[in-house]
Design an enzyme around this catalytic site. Sequence first.
Site, short mmCIF file in Angstrom:
data_model
loop_
_atom_site.label_atom_id
_atom_site.label_comp_id
_atom_site.label_asym_id
_atom_site.label_seq_id
_atom_site.Cartn_x
_atom_site.Cartn_y
_atom_site.Cartn_z
N ASN A 161 0.88 -1.16 0.00
CA ASN A 161 0.00 0.00 0.00
C ASN A 161 0.92 1.22 0.00
O ASN A 161 1.50 1.56 1.03
CB ASN A 161 -0.90 -0.02 1.25
N TRP A 162 1.03 1.82 -1.16
CA TRP A 162 1.97 2.95 -1.28
C TRP A 162 1.46 4.19 -0.57
O TRP A 162 2.20 5.15 -0.39
CB TRP A 162 2.20 3.28 -2.77
N LYS A 163 0.18 4.21 -0.22
CA LYS A 163 -0.43 5.40 0.39
C LYS A 163 -0.16 6.62 -0.53
O LYS A 163 -0.11 6.44 -1.74
CB LYS A 163 0.07 5.60 1.82
N HIS B 90 -9.44 1.53 4.69
CA HIS B 90 -8.20 1.65 5.45
C HIS B 90 -8.44 2.55 6.67
O HIS B 90 -9.20 3.51 6.58
CB HIS B 90 -7.09 2.22 4.56
N GLU C 281 -6.76 4.84 7.87
CA GLU C 281 -6.48 6.26 7.60
C GLU C 281 -7.68 6.92 6.93
O GLU C 281 -7.96 8.10 7.14
CB GLU C 281 -5.21 6.38 6.73
N GLU D 163 -5.49 -4.97 10.23
CA GLU D 163 -4.44 -4.00 10.53
C GLU D 163 -4.74 -3.32 11.87
O GLU D 163 -5.53 -2.37 11.92
CB GLU D 163 -4.38 -2.93 9.44
N GLY E 192 2.63 1.97 10.92
CA GLY E 192 3.66 3.01 10.83
C GLY E 192 4.37 3.30 12.13
O GLY E 192 5.08 4.29 12.26
N SER F 257 3.32 -2.39 10.31
CA SER F 257 4.76 -2.53 10.54
C SER F 257 5.29 -3.91 10.16
O SER F 257 6.23 -4.41 10.77
CB SER F 257 5.12 -2.19 11.99
N GLY G 18 2.92 -1.19 4.22
CA GLY G 18 3.04 0.24 3.95
C GLY G 18 4.48 0.62 3.67
O GLY G 18 5.00 0.43 2.57
N GLY G 19 5.16 1.12 4.70
CA GLY G 19 6.51 1.66 4.56
C GLY G 19 7.47 0.74 3.81
O GLY G 19 8.19 1.20 2.91
P1 13P Z 1 3.06 0.19 7.65
O1 13P Z 1 3.54 -1.10 7.02
O2 13P Z 1 3.84 1.39 7.21
O3 13P Z 1 2.93 0.05 9.14
O4 13P Z 1 1.59 0.45 7.10
C1 13P Z 1 0.67 -0.59 7.15
C2 13P Z 1 -0.54 -0.19 6.39
O5 13P Z 1 -1.26 0.70 6.78
C3 13P Z 1 -0.80 -0.88 5.13
O6 13P Z 1 -2.07 -0.58 4.66
#
Ligand code: 13P
Length: 247
Positions: free
Chosen positions: A9-11, A95, A97, A167, A173, A212, A233-234
């Site tokens: 997920n590149w956000k 998500h 967010e 999640e 994050g 994470s 994510g990251g």
């Molecule tokens: P991180 O891997 O950066 O914690 O993010 C997870 C996430 O929100 C994937 O959708």
Amino acid sequence: MRKPIIAGNWKMNNTKAEAEELLTALKPLVKDVKGVDIVVCVPFTDIEKVKKLVKGSKIRVGAQNVSWADKGAFTGEISAAMLIEAGAEYVVIGHSERRQYFGETDETVNKKVCKALAEGLKPIICVGEKLSEKQMGITEEIVCLQTKAALHGVSRTQLDEVVIAYEPIWAIGTGMTATPEDANQTIRAIRNAIRDAYGDVAQNIRILYGGSMNDKNARDLMAQSDIDGGLIGGASLVAEKFEKIVN
Ligand code: 13P
């Protein structure tokens, strides 16, 4: 057997030039991998470009949001048909967010899931508890409720196209990961909730862990019986890290 999915997920990251750099590095690193679906969920404006870049590779393309409406006066929204036309096959829905910053609720998530499925997009539905909910010991209740709400009105046949991502919000994050055992137990609870509603087909549904997850902890998480992959994510923004998780 459930085929694992590793989804990035590149956000809100990666311009087209950055996407090209990342995928040019990633493609050769995952070209021989077998038995895993690889997906990158990218910003809307990257979809068309990324679709071209991953041509001939095993990488599939997803978006990060979709409207529940077909078309019309919905400023700033994007329709399932538009995403498909651009080249998306998957879409992240609900998500945390989006729930936190953009007012998404279990109801809108459910409407989006139904629309995505009706139009032929595969939803990756996100569920997860807040830290305070974990501390109150109500994690399973929260995520099972979110799952049941998201799947309201989804048929047994449509369920085959659904992916769930568990999640925990406190793990996103932050560098804090759920222990593999805790993540597995919560994911098993989600699977049981799906079984209550749909029966044994719940056994085929892929449920991912996210929060994470990285190249260091992926192996232990993936070793659990009910964890079918990751939503990353990251670590999905760095080719060498994402590749390690996939491989
Ligand atoms: P991180 O891997 O950066 O914690 O993010 C997870 C996430 O929100 C994937 O959708």
